[in-house]
Design a protein around this motif. Sequence first.
Motif, short mmCIF file in Angstrom:
data_model
loop_
_atom_site.label_atom_id
_atom_site.label_comp_id
_atom_site.label_asym_id
_atom_site.label_seq_id
_atom_site.Cartn_x
_atom_site.Cartn_y
_atom_site.Cartn_z
N GLN A 33 0.82 -1.21 0.00
CA GLN A 33 0.00 0.00 0.00
C GLN A 33 0.86 1.26 0.00
O GLN A 33 0.59 2.22 -0.71
N GLN A 34 1.93 1.26 0.77
CA GLN A 34 2.82 2.40 0.81
C GLN A 34 3.52 2.60 -0.53
O GLN A 34 3.69 3.73 -0.98
N TYR A 44 3.23 5.88 -2.89
CA TYR A 44 4.46 6.53 -3.34
C TYR A 44 4.46 6.68 -4.85
O TYR A 44 4.78 7.75 -5.37
N GLU A 45 4.08 5.63 -5.57
CA GLU A 45 4.05 5.70 -7.03
C GLU A 45 3.02 6.70 -7.52
O GLU A 45 3.25 7.42 -8.48
N ARG A 46 1.87 6.78 -6.88
CA ARG A 46 0.84 7.76 -7.26
C ARG A 46 1.37 9.19 -7.07
O ARG A 46 1.13 10.06 -7.89
#
Length: 127
Positions: free
Chosen positions: A114-115, A119-121
């Motif tokens: 989820q993290q 981060y990618e978003r």
Amino acid sequence: MSLFKFGNFEMEIDFTDVDVAKSLEDAVEILNEEVKKLPLTGKNSEVIRAQNVCYDHYFDHIFGQGASGKMFRTGSLSQRLEAVKLFADLKFQSDHELSEKLSSYRVNKAGNRQQRRNYERQHRNRP
């Protein structure tokens, strides 16, 4: 381990060994101190001889007494400068290889799935 070869001299050196690292640090300090004392004027032969002595002490400190005698058969400053360049290139290559090995042990800073998605978003549209 890296193999340093120059002229008739060759020796393996492990740049990750703490004793070798200390020896290199000391050799650089000694070289820097001796360079400060070099004559800037005078006969060309005396200036070159003094520079040769500095580099001879440098290599003798790293590889042991007498190493410079095996490496250099003449009083050529060019040979000593070439040896310094080869040694620096070998050290750089060794440092680069070590850095690549260590990079596989780095902690994943992205965290759990989820993290990582968050981060990618957040960083998707950044250059």
